[in-house]
Design an enzyme around this catalytic site. Structure first.
Site, PDB file in Angstrom:
ATOM      1  N   GLY A  74      71.251  56.980  35.401  1.00 30.85           N
ATOM      2  CA  GLY A  74      72.595  56.830  34.865  1.00 30.85           C
ATOM      3  C   GLY A  74      73.583  57.587  35.725  1.00 30.85           C
ATOM      4  O   GLY A  74      73.203  58.313  36.642  1.00 30.85           O
ATOM      5  N   GLY A  84      67.859  55.621  33.754  1.00 29.30           N
ATOM      6  CA  GLY A  84      68.592  54.418  33.352  1.00 29.30           C
ATOM      7  C   GLY A  84      68.216  53.173  34.137  1.00 29.30           C
ATOM      8  O   GLY A  84      68.323  52.051  33.635  1.00 29.30           O
ATOM      9  N   GLU A 139      63.861  63.439  33.879  1.00 33.64           N
ATOM     10  CA  GLU A 139      64.954  64.099  33.148  1.00 33.64           C
ATOM     11  C   GLU A 139      64.677  65.564  32.823  1.00 33.64           C
ATOM     12  O   GLU A 139      65.617  66.344  32.654  1.00 33.64           O
ATOM     13  CB  GLU A 139      65.273  63.334  31.866  1.00 33.64           C
ATOM     14  CG  GLU A 139      65.948  61.987  32.110  1.00 33.64           C
ATOM     15  CD  GLU A 139      64.986  60.845  32.357  1.00 33.64           C
ATOM     16  OE1 GLU A 139      63.760  61.083  32.431  1.00 33.64           O
ATOM     17  OE2 GLU A 139      65.459  59.701  32.483  1.00 33.64           O
ATOM     18  N   ASP A 195      65.010  59.124  28.184  1.00 36.22           N
ATOM     19  CA  ASP A 195      65.676  58.251  27.202  1.00 36.22           C
ATOM     20  C   ASP A 195      65.498  56.785  27.625  1.00 36.22           C
ATOM     21  O   ASP A 195      64.443  56.425  28.125  1.00 36.22           O
ATOM     22  CB  ASP A 195      67.139  58.679  26.997  1.00 36.22           C
ATOM     23  CG  ASP A 195      68.006  58.483  28.232  1.00 36.22           C
ATOM     24  OD1 ASP A 195      67.465  58.406  29.355  1.00 36.22           O
ATOM     25  OD2 ASP A 195      69.250  58.407  28.082  1.00 36.22           O
TER      26      ASP A 195
HETATM   27  C1  QUE Z   1      66.487  63.909  37.557  1.00 37.53           C
HETATM   28  C2  QUE Z   1      67.225  62.916  36.979  1.00 37.53           C
HETATM   29  C3  QUE Z   1      68.213  62.219  37.700  1.00 37.53           C
HETATM   30  C4  QUE Z   1      68.422  62.566  39.036  1.00 37.53           C
HETATM   31  C5  QUE Z   1      67.654  63.568  39.622  1.00 37.53           C
HETATM   32  C6  QUE Z   1      66.701  64.216  38.872  1.00 37.53           C
HETATM   33  C7  QUE Z   1      69.007  61.177  37.116  1.00 37.53           C
HETATM   34  C8  QUE Z   1      70.004  60.564  37.948  1.00 37.53           C
HETATM   35  C9  QUE Z   1      70.148  60.956  39.287  1.00 37.53           C
HETATM   36  C10 QUE Z   1      71.115  60.404  40.197  1.00 37.53           C
HETATM   37  C11 QUE Z   1      70.836  60.286  41.550  1.00 37.53           C
HETATM   38  C12 QUE Z   1      71.765  59.779  42.445  1.00 37.53           C
HETATM   39  C13 QUE Z   1      73.005  59.390  41.990  1.00 37.53           C
HETATM   40  C14 QUE Z   1      73.303  59.515  40.641  1.00 37.53           C
HETATM   41  C15 QUE Z   1      72.369  60.009  39.749  1.00 37.53           C
HETATM   42  O1  QUE Z   1      69.350  61.920  39.788  1.00 37.53           O
HETATM   43  O2  QUE Z   1      68.848  60.829  35.929  1.00 37.53           O
HETATM   44  O3  QUE Z   1      74.522  59.141  40.212  1.00 37.53           O
HETATM   45  O4  QUE Z   1      73.954  58.895  42.857  1.00 37.53           O
HETATM   46  O5  QUE Z   1      70.773  59.598  37.415  1.00 37.53           O
HETATM   47  O6  QUE Z   1      65.934  65.200  39.441  1.00 37.53           O
HETATM   48  O7  QUE Z   1      67.027  62.579  35.683  1.00 37.53           O
END
Ligand code: QUE
Length: 351
Positions: free
Chosen positions: A66, A115, A138, A146
């Site tokens: 997400g 997500g 997460e 989730d």
């Molecule tokens: C654990 C996570 C997420 C994560 C890294 C974690 C996660 C997530 C992102 C993420 C990565 C790149 C993006 C961004 C989000 O990284 O849920 O917008 O550009 O969305 O160690 O749960």
């Protein structure tokens, strides 16, 4: 949307969705949630569309989750209600995909986390290509698994779901098929040919069977027996104790157990206890109950500490040195876990 973050087209019998935020690893934004949900509703009633394909632009990711950074900013600014709107709209999309009446085929050739798993794993068909890397990480950001993980983790074989939730480890394509995250394994060299095949009128199952290859044993599946034994406990502390005694033994799993225990110990204690409680709770719950429960948990977590500390350490400052609060598992009480699962005073998830 400035540049379209998500693209839709019809090709032959297929409605094709393309995630188009490659620089953000196709992380799912609220605008993408709205656009995808509306398009799925349109195609549901469009007789020319007999199947939906979802794929992604960019080399690295199907979807990395997400738009966590935006949600972090909203929460930090005290705009919890605005943040909550993301999940209030994302979870019903996951339900719509799960209940979709036409084949929904996710083509996954890269990272699929959080997500991104929500908009793929609930579809009827999920294809794992060579670069597949599935994870529910997460617990690393003080959040919780989730997007329907409460439902799909306990339905993985043995204790693979518990292992997935508590370690956040990546499942490659072989492990992804073994865990049920993917239904088919196709070589990346045949990606374009598969898309062409799926846009014709031959049944989705027949096309996928023709392209699918047998799956070798993955590195996680190779540890199934020991994972099932050590992760069967109903408290995180008991799982860590079991891993520690395995690590102290002469077994050839000793080194792996020590590494796995260290991985778990680095995660948010609150997130770990929530995750284990979800996996145990979800085993006997239906999908919509799981989604309502997740909305209860997220409604509490955004008022807590660890989500902001986790996102800060992983995505903002990138120091990977989170200081969790509470620091120790012993200080996360059963009552604190139960509080996250309790009915909301107002604003339960509308499905
Ligand atoms: C654990 C996570 C997420 C994560 C890294 C974690 C996660 C997530 C992102 C993420 C990565 C790149 C993006 C961004 C989000 O990284 O849920 O917008 O550009 O969305 O160690 O749960």
């Amino acid at each position: 949307m400035s540049e379209a973050e998500i693209l839709f087209e019809r090709r032959g019998a297929a409605g094709i969705v393309t995630l188009n935020r490659p620089k953000a690893l196709n992380a799912v934004s609220l605008a993408m949630v709205h656009a995808l949900h509306a398009q799925l509703a349109d195609w549901a009633d469009d007789e020319a569309v007999t199947r939906v394909i979802i794929k992604a632009n960019g080399e690295r990711a199907f979807s990395a989750g997400g738009d966590v950074r935006s949600l972090y900013d909203l929460g930090k600014a005290g705009r919890h209600k605005d943040a909550l709107q993301f999940w209030a709209d994302e979870y019903p999309l996951d339900v719509a995909i799960k209940n979709y009446r036409k084949p929904y085929i996710a083509l996954i050739d890269g990272i699929a986390m959080g997500g991104g798993i929500g908009i793929s794993v609930h579809g009827s068909h999920r294809v794992a290509f060579d670069r597949c890397s599935f994870a529910m990480p997460e617990v690393s950001i003080g959040f919780f698994p989730d997007v329907g993980a409460t439902w799909f983790l306990p339905r993985m074989p043995g204790e693979l779901g518990t292992y997935c939730a508590l370690t956040g480890e990546r499942f490659n394509s072989a492990d992804g098929v073994a865990a049920g995250l993917a239904t088919h394994r196709v070589p990346s060299a045949r990606y374009g040919a598969l898309v062409d095949g799926l846009t014709g009128t031959v049944s989705v199952d027949a096309v996928l069977s023709a392209f699918s290859e047998p799956v070798e044993e993955g590195p996680i599946t190779a540890r199934r027996a020991i994972i099932d034994k050590l992760f069967a406990h109903d408290s995180v502390e008991a799982i860590l104790t079991a891993l520690n005694s395995e690590a102290a033994s002469e077994s050839n799993n000793a080194e792996w157990a020590a590494k796995t225990a260290a991985t778990i110990r680095s995660k948010s204690p609150t997130s770990l206890k929530l995750s284990l409680a979800q996996v145990r709770f979800g085993a006997d719950a239906d999908f919509e109950t799981c989604m309502r429960t997740e909305f209860r948990i997220v409604s509490r977590i955004i008022h807590g500490h660890d989500f902001y500390e986790g996102v800060r350490s992983v995505l903002v400052d990138k120091d990977n040195k989170p200081v969790w609060r509470p620091t120790h598992l012993a200080n996360v009480s059963d009552a604190e876990v139960a509080r996250h699962f309790a009915p909301l005073e107002e604003g339960e998830l509308a499905l």
